[in-house]
Design an enzyme around this catalytic site. Structure first.
Site, PDB file in Angstrom:
ATOM      1  N   CYS A 165       0.809  -1.107  -0.144  1.00  0.00           N
ATOM      2  CA  CYS A 165       0.352  -0.076   0.051  1.00  0.00           C
ATOM      3  C   CYS A 165       0.835   1.550   0.172  1.00  0.00           C
ATOM      4  CB  CYS A 165      -0.928  -0.024   1.312  1.00  0.00           C
ATOM      5  SG  CYS A 165      -1.728  -1.335   1.043  1.00  0.00           S
ATOM      6  N   HIS A 184      -8.754   3.902  -2.885  1.00  0.00           N
ATOM      7  CA  HIS A 184      -7.724   3.038  -2.130  1.00  0.00           C
ATOM      8  C   HIS A 184      -6.739   2.115  -3.900  1.00  0.00           C
ATOM      9  CE1 HIS A 184      -3.904   1.636  -0.486  1.00  0.00           C
ATOM     10  NE2 HIS A 184      -4.848   0.901  -0.118  1.00  0.00           N
ATOM     11  N   CYS A 189      -0.835   2.702   6.860  1.00  0.00           N
ATOM     12  CA  CYS A 189      -0.454   1.030   6.648  1.00  0.00           C
ATOM     13  C   CYS A 189       0.283   0.238   6.261  1.00  0.00           C
ATOM     14  CB  CYS A 189      -1.317   0.057   8.146  1.00  0.00           C
ATOM     15  SG  CYS A 189      -3.198   0.006   6.816  1.00  0.00           S
TER      16      CYS A 189
END
Length: 411
Positions: free
Chosen positions: A90, A366, A396
């Site tokens: 991510c 996302h 995160c």
């Protein structure tokens, strides 16, 4: 020592994966569009000055494989510009920004492009076995594992270790389903389903307000699809969301859980780009920087509580910069799950009025590899829109990591 400054940012709209406006678009086309738009914002800069094109991609396989960064450079007509893909899941494009800043500070170049792309829709392509997404080693391996750690009942007083070390050796599944990690964080912190739904509603409400006042349109570059139609806005925001509607959704990952589709981020496609230069070269070209990169930080936690990773990254970074949480005017913590943002905010003692003030990934989406650069873009625009100086981005990361970036607005 030269300083690293951001001189331009751009991003595509964010499409909903598999069924949205960008589902049929190739990842290199998405990235090329964002990079071209960012470079167009600094016409004084010749692309031949770009030392390296660093592209973050969460899952660089299939259509996103074969060093997609170099493919993008050639597609843009930049035969003399090198390219490299970096992956920290991510936080992949946040890592790209970090790598560019490090290179500039070390004197190994004056101009870099840090970009990020993810086409979740490309995972839907099948390989010779007919398995959706099987071209991705990460997802194929994860699908084959059945880890007792993923569904373990985690008590509020359980500080770990999460499993017997011998079991870890047999079941090295650090990439357990992210929703399970969110449920673990909820169990440990006591953050309730209602708190998560309220935060999700806040994200949708603030995102809708940003759309209404033109905030999001300012950072989005319209994208021309292969069929000629133009996409101008993100697919995923749901401005009519209500707390009652969120409360009717069932838990996704555990029968008695609290994590739902409404308080989790959606699956998405998109790309973003950030042009990063040395302050000396920017002055020589007469380019006014948008922001200065003050520093970055990384951290790691047990994979089972992946969502708590940003806390350590932020604390380490601020300590090195001789700053405190109180010195920061805005925090942008990626909204992978509502419970994760709430847990981080609680642990750090953040003022809610300074956190994700324009909404976030729960609403806008996302695309893994894109989001680090997307949030940096949003933070730069938000500091200017609200006339604030210091901002922090944090994320995160799958596998139990955290990453953070600190910026100072310059214009």
């Amino acid at each position: 020592m030269p300083e690293a400054v951001i001189v331009a940012t751009a991003r595509t709209p964010i499409g909903r994966a598999f069924k949205g406006s960008l589902a049929a678009e190739r990842p290199e086309d998405l990235a090329a569009a964002a990079i071209r738009a960012a470079m167009n914002a600094v016409p004084q800069l010749d692309a031949r000055e770009v030392e390296d094109l660093i592209v973050g991609c969460g899952v660089p396989g299939g259509l996103q494989g074969s060093n997609l960064a170099r493919v993008i450079a050639v597609q843009l007509g930049w035969d003399t510009v090198p390219g490299v893909i970096v992956s920290r899941f991510c936080a992949s494009s946040l890592q790209a920004i970090r790598s560019a800043a490090h290179a500039i500070r070390s004197g190994e170049g004056d101009v870099f492009i840090a970009a990020g792309v993810e086409s979740i829709s490309s995972f839907a392509q099948t390989d010779v076995d007919g398995l959706p997404g099987a071209h991705s080693p990460h997802f194929a391996a994860a699908a084959e594992r059945t880890s007792r750690r993923a569904s373990a009942s985690i008590g509020a007083d359980d500080a770990g270790p999460w499993t017997d070390p011998r079991e870890r050796a047999l079941l090295p599944d650090v990439y357990i389903p992210m929703g399970q990690t969110a449920e673990n964080v909820a169990s440990i912190t006591g953050i309730t389903r209602l708190e998560q739904d309220r935060y999700a509603l806040r994200s949708q409400t603030l995102t809708a307000a940003g759309s209404a006042n033109g905030f999001w349109a300012e950072e989005i570059t319209p994208y021309r699809r292969a069929d000629g139609t133009i996409v101008t806005a993100d697919d995923s925001p749901r401005p009519t969301t209500t707390l009652e509607g969120l409360g009717e959704l069932r838990a996704v990952f555990r029968p008695d859980g609290s994590v739902t589709a409404g308080n989790s981020c959606p699956l998405n496609d998109g790309a973003a780009a950030v042009v990063i230069m040395s302050d000396t070269r920017a002055r020589q070209l007469g380019i006014t920087p948008l922001a200065r990169i003050l520093g970055t930080g990384v951290s790691a936690v047990s994979p089972e509580i992946m969502g708590t990773g940003p806390v350590g990254a932020i604390e380490r970074m601020l300590h090195r910069l001789n700053l405190t949480v109180g010195d920061i005017d805005e925090f942008e913590i990626n909204e992978a799950f509502a419970v994760q943002v709430l847990a981080n905010a609680r642990a750090l003692g953040l003022d809610p009025e300074m956190l994700n003030v324009n909404g976030g990934s729960l609403a806008v989406g996302h695309p893994y590899g894109m989001t680090g650069a997307r949030i940096a873009t949003t933070l730069v625009h938000s500091l200017r829109a609200h006339d604030r100086q210091f901002g922090v981005e944090a994320m995160c990361v799958a596998g139990g990591q955290g990453m953070a970036l600190a910026l100072e607005r310059l214009s």
